[in-house]
Motif scaffolding. Structure first.
Motif, PDB file in Angstrom:
ATOM      1  N   GLY A  36       0.847  -1.136  -0.070  1.00 47.13           N
ATOM      2  CA  GLY A  36       0.137  -0.023   0.144  1.00 47.13           C
ATOM      3  C   GLY A  36       1.018   1.210   0.046  1.00 47.13           C
ATOM      4  N   VAL A  37       2.071   1.240   0.289  1.00 42.35           N
ATOM      5  CA  VAL A  37       2.982   2.356   0.545  1.00 42.35           C
ATOM      6  C   VAL A  37       3.111   3.201  -0.777  1.00 42.35           C
ATOM      7  N   PRO A  38       3.299   2.710  -1.838  1.00 42.69           N
ATOM      8  CA  PRO A  38       3.300   3.504  -3.192  1.00 42.69           C
ATOM      9  C   PRO A  38       2.060   3.992  -3.610  1.00 42.69           C
ATOM     10  N   VAL A  39       1.079   3.121  -3.394  1.00 40.16           N
ATOM     11  CA  VAL A  39      -0.148   3.713  -3.869  1.00 40.16           C
ATOM     12  C   VAL A  39      -0.638   4.832  -2.974  1.00 40.16           C
ATOM     13  N   MET A  40      -0.495   4.725  -1.697  1.00 43.10           N
ATOM     14  CA  MET A  40      -0.862   5.763  -0.912  1.00 43.10           C
ATOM     15  C   MET A  40       0.140   7.048  -1.191  1.00 43.10           C
ATOM     16  N   ALA A  41       1.179   6.758  -1.377  1.00 38.33           N
ATOM     17  CA  ALA A  41       2.016   7.825  -1.869  1.00 38.33           C
ATOM     18  C   ALA A  41       1.459   8.779  -3.009  1.00 38.33           C
ATOM     19  N   ALA A  42       1.232   7.694  -4.051  1.00 33.43           N
ATOM     20  CA  ALA A  42       0.580   8.581  -5.300  1.00 33.43           C
ATOM     21  C   ALA A  42      -0.837   9.160  -4.953  1.00 33.43           C
ATOM     22  N   LEU A  43      -1.632   8.852  -4.203  1.00 34.06           N
ATOM     23  CA  LEU A  43      -2.662   9.362  -3.705  1.00 34.06           C
ATOM     24  C   LEU A  43      -2.486  10.720  -3.158  1.00 34.06           C
ATOM     25  N   LEU A  44      -1.406  10.787  -2.258  1.00 33.41           N
ATOM     26  CA  LEU A  44      -1.316  12.126  -1.597  1.00 33.41           C
ATOM     27  C   LEU A  44      -0.653  13.048  -2.406  1.00 33.41           C
ATOM     28  N   VAL A  45      -0.113  12.649  -3.554  1.00 32.51           N
ATOM     29  CA  VAL A  45       0.457  13.527  -4.738  1.00 32.51           C
ATOM     30  C   VAL A  45      -0.591  13.928  -5.701  1.00 32.51           C
ATOM     31  N   ALA A  46      -1.433  13.030  -5.948  1.00 31.40           N
ATOM     32  CA  ALA A  46      -2.449  13.274  -7.072  1.00 31.40           C
ATOM     33  C   ALA A  46      -3.749  13.748  -6.527  1.00 31.40           C
ATOM     34  N   GLY A  47      -4.166  13.406  -5.181  1.00 31.96           N
ATOM     35  CA  GLY A  47      -5.251  13.511  -4.757  1.00 31.96           C
ATOM     36  C   GLY A  47      -5.717  15.068  -4.624  1.00 31.96           C
ATOM     37  N   PRO A  48      -4.932  15.981  -4.248  1.00 29.73           N
ATOM     38  CA  PRO A  48      -5.085  17.479  -3.890  1.00 29.73           C
ATOM     39  C   PRO A  48      -5.431  18.095  -5.381  1.00 29.73           C
ATOM     40  N   VAL A  49      -4.944  17.437  -6.607  1.00 31.50           N
ATOM     41  CA  VAL A  49      -4.952  18.008  -7.868  1.00 31.50           C
ATOM     42  C   VAL A  49      -6.235  17.394  -8.557  1.00 31.50           C
ATOM     43  N   LEU A  50      -6.507  16.175  -8.589  1.00 27.39           N
ATOM     44  CA  LEU A  50      -7.732  15.524  -9.221  1.00 27.39           C
ATOM     45  C   LEU A  50      -8.773  15.326  -8.446  1.00 27.39           C
ATOM     46  N   LEU A  51      -8.842  15.334  -7.087  1.00 24.84           N
ATOM     47  CA  LEU A  51     -10.117  15.036  -6.546  1.00 24.84           C
ATOM     48  C   LEU A  51     -10.797  16.461  -5.929  1.00 24.84           C
ATOM     49  N   PRO A  52     -12.110  16.676  -5.843  1.00 27.55           N
ATOM     50  CA  PRO A  52     -12.583  17.850  -5.563  1.00 27.55           C
ATOM     51  C   PRO A  52     -12.928  17.407  -4.027  1.00 27.55           C
ATOM     52  N   GLU A  53     -12.957  18.666  -3.405  1.00 25.63           N
ATOM     53  CA  GLU A  53     -13.019  18.643  -1.902  1.00 25.63           C
ATOM     54  C   GLU A  53     -14.982  18.825  -1.635  1.00 25.63           C
ATOM     55  N   TYR A  54     -15.307  18.170  -0.749  1.00 29.08           N
ATOM     56  CA  TYR A  54     -16.823  18.502  -0.494  1.00 29.08           C
ATOM     57  C   TYR A  54     -17.045  18.376   1.184  1.00 29.08           C
ATOM     58  N   ARG A  55     -17.710  19.374   1.779  1.00 26.81           N
ATOM     59  CA  ARG A  55     -17.748  19.366   2.934  1.00 26.81           C
ATOM     60  C   ARG A  55     -19.223  19.874   3.001  1.00 26.81           C
ATOM     61  N   ALA A  56     -19.940  19.332   4.211  1.00 24.34           N
ATOM     62  CA  ALA A  56     -21.351  19.598   4.506  1.00 24.34           C
ATOM     63  C   ALA A  56     -21.520  21.016   5.017  1.00 24.34           C
ATOM     64  N   PRO A  57     -22.453  21.584   4.347  1.00 22.73           N
ATOM     65  CA  PRO A  57     -22.902  22.910   4.951  1.00 22.73           C
ATOM     66  C   PRO A  57     -22.820  23.013   6.289  1.00 22.73           C
ATOM     67  N   SER A  58     -23.611  22.257   6.839  1.00 21.45           N
ATOM     68  CA  SER A  58     -23.611  22.255   8.565  1.00 21.45           C
ATOM     69  C   SER A  58     -22.164  21.479   9.099  1.00 21.45           C
ATOM     70  N   SER A  59     -21.463  22.177   9.591  1.00 21.48           N
ATOM     71  CA  SER A  59     -20.200  21.541  10.277  1.00 21.48           C
ATOM     72  C   SER A  59     -20.302  21.272  11.742  1.00 21.48           C
ATOM     73  N   ALA A  60     -21.440  20.853  12.319  1.00 21.47           N
ATOM     74  CA  ALA A  60     -21.439  20.630  13.759  1.00 21.47           C
ATOM     75  C   ALA A  60     -20.599  19.318  14.028  1.00 21.47           C
ATOM     76  N   ALA A  61     -19.884  19.512  15.302  1.00 27.00           N
ATOM     77  CA  ALA A  61     -18.991  18.725  15.923  1.00 27.00           C
ATOM     78  C   ALA A  61     -19.637  17.222  15.814  1.00 27.00           C
ATOM     79  N   VAL A  62     -18.848  16.224  15.692  1.00 28.52           N
ATOM     80  CA  VAL A  62     -19.207  14.872  16.023  1.00 28.52           C
ATOM     81  C   VAL A  62     -19.584  14.680  17.353  1.00 28.52           C
ATOM     82  N   ASP A  63     -20.764  14.097  17.501  1.00 30.97           N
ATOM     83  CA  ASP A  63     -21.047  13.568  18.913  1.00 30.97           C
ATOM     84  C   ASP A  63     -20.374  12.618  19.498  1.00 30.97           C
TER      85      ASP A  63
END
Length: 485
Positions: free
Chosen positions: A153-180
């Motif tokens: 998994g190490v090389p695959v996770m390394a590739a994800l860390l490099v390419a993820g910020p470029v290729l993947l969109p971010e999504y965060r729920a409008p409501s950011s209430a803390a986890v119970d």
């Protein structure tokens, strides 16, 4: 996802090498093997909700970094305790990766057909990883040391860390209430208790401990559900269960996983203990059925869109039931029937599971997709543990009943070992007559036949229910609405 699921099974063939290198006790070896799956199952719902709140891409990248680091620590562990801790950390990281990836698919693909295709690829990766884990582990262990199985998994996770910020969109729920946090603790404790109880039942640990663990898990789950109803921003939105398609999809995922995991577990033992195949050879024989399942998913995605959800779900479950029925004819001296039955089981269930995951994910609003995705995976984890426990116990009961007739005159200690499991009988083979060994193989095979028949019945019943409950309902039509139209 291929790597997340592969890590659940890749250690199966590395146990002897780890035992030689680290000298763990029997209890420590069980924790080394099981702690990863326990942590993944117990934390999925919590991590899905965390991703909804802090951002799914952010959680995915944090999990990838933790997964890579924990993999390196596990590969170079110098003691059983260090390996257990590293495997637990891998489980925590794996729980962040699974719901994040599926929830990102929910927001990346707005077209239903594209989303369904992407979800099918995701499900195929998950099921393929679990299936090929032992094969990959066996190939690595032929030339490398036991720690090599963690470094995949190490090389695959390394590739994800490099390419993820470029290729993947971010999504965060409008409501950011803390986890119970109490909800997170309740969900973790409920799932861990249930999975532990089911695994203990499958291991033949009597009735008291599994019953207490499963009962405790059930009570904790009730407490979790009651708390969710009172929270303004719950960890899991239970109102989703009011949707007919969502509830049925959860049921199909659970019961489909019961049969797939239970029958798969038993046929793996049959290939090794009855037919005498090596673990690697037995793993290789599971690849053709896996290929059949992949082909079925592709065909359904290409040509099955014309069918209603009710028709495609019922048809897939009936094909899988046919595969389970074929396994009721598995002989004690041939692999063709087993491979055919598994191929039909995979071909029928894999498209159904893919559509079930897509239905669950699509039923939730975008800001709750992470928690819903985690629920679909948690139900499959619980279904798999239940299948191994229930169908394994049924097979064991048939085996013990039949083998007892062949053990007359055998010294009690040896007879007790042989009566316990087929593996036990093979471990004292030098002290048993040949007729007893052949009888043990026949008894286990009869147990497989009984469990496969039970699996077929479950699938037929679920197919009938899905066909009825999921059929399209006619829209209300009145004279006034006709005039207005």
């Amino acid at each position: 996802m291929l790597l997340v699921s592969m890590d659940m099974t890749v250690l199966h063939l590395a146990v002897p090498a780890i035992t030689t290198a680290l000298s763990p006790s029997g209890s420590q070896m069980l924790w080394i093997v099981d702690i990863y799956a326990f942590m993944v199952a117990g934390l999925l719902i919590t991590m899905g909700a965390v991703g909804d709140r802090i951002g799914r891409r952010r959680l995915l990248l944090l999990g990838a970094a933790a997964f890579a680091l924990a993999s390196v620590v596990a590969a170079f562990a110098t003691s059983p305790g260090m390996l257990i801790a590293a495997r637990a950390a891998l489980g925590v990281a794996g729980a962040t990766l699974a719901p994040s990836t599926l929830a990102l698919i929910r927001t990346m693909f707005t077209d239903p057909r594209q989303r369904s295709t992407a979800t099918s690829v995701w499900v195929l990766a998950f099921l393929t990883g679990a299936s090929i884990g032992p094969v990959v582990g066996g190939l690595l262990l032929q030339d490398l040391w036991w720690g090599s199985v963690f470094l995949l998994g190490v090389p695959v996770m390394a590739a994800l860390l490099v390419a993820g910020p470029v290729l993947l969109p971010e999504y965060r729920a409008p409501s950011s209430a803390a986890v119970d946090l109490p909800s997170a603790a309740l969900s973790l404790a409920a799932v861990l208790a249930a999975v532990y109880g089911l695994k203990e039942a499958a291991a033949g640990a009597g009735l008291l401990v599994p019953a207490l663990a499963i009962g405790a898990g059930g009570l904790l789950a009730v407490a979790f559900a009651r708390r969710q109803r009172r929270l303004p921003c719950p960890l899991l939105d239970l109102s989703l269960f009011r949707q007919r398609s969502f509830s049925v999809a959860i049921g199909v995922l659970t019961l489909g996983s019961v049969v797939l995991a239970g029958v798969g577990f038993l046929t793996a033992q049959h290939l090794q203990l009855v037919l005498g195949l090596s673990p690697l050879a037995a793993g290789l024989w599971t690849l053709p059925p896996l290929a059949a399942g992949i082909a079925a998913v592709v065909l359904v995605q290409t040509f099955g869109q014309r069918l209603t959800v009710a028709a495609s779900t019922a048809a897939g479950l009936m094909v899988a039931a046919g595969g389970s029925a074929v396994l009721t004819q598995a002989p004690v001296n041939g692999v063709a029937v087993v491979a055919t039955g598994l191929a039909l089981l995979f071909a029928g269930l894999m498209p159904v599971l893919a559509r079930g995951v897509d239905t669950v994910t699509a039923s939730a609003p975008p800001d709750r997709a992470g928690a819903a995705s985690a629920l679909s995976e948690t139900t499959q984890e619980l279904g798999g543990a239940l299948g191994i426990a229930a169908l394994g116990s049924l097979t064991a009961a048939v085996y013990r009943t039949q083998i007892s007739e062949s053990l007359q005159g055998v010294p009690p200690p040896i007879a007790d070992t042989a009566r316990d499991t087929l593996a036990g009988a093979l471990s004292v083979a030098s002290d048993l007559p040949a007729t007893v060994l052949s009888g043990a193989a026949i008894a286990f095979t009869d147990g497989l036949h009984t469990a496969s028949a039970a699996g077929a019945v479950v699938l037929v019943v679920v197919a009938a229910l899905a066909a009825v409950v999921l059929r399209p309902r006619p829209q209300p039509h009145t004279e006034n609405s006709t005039r207005e139209a």
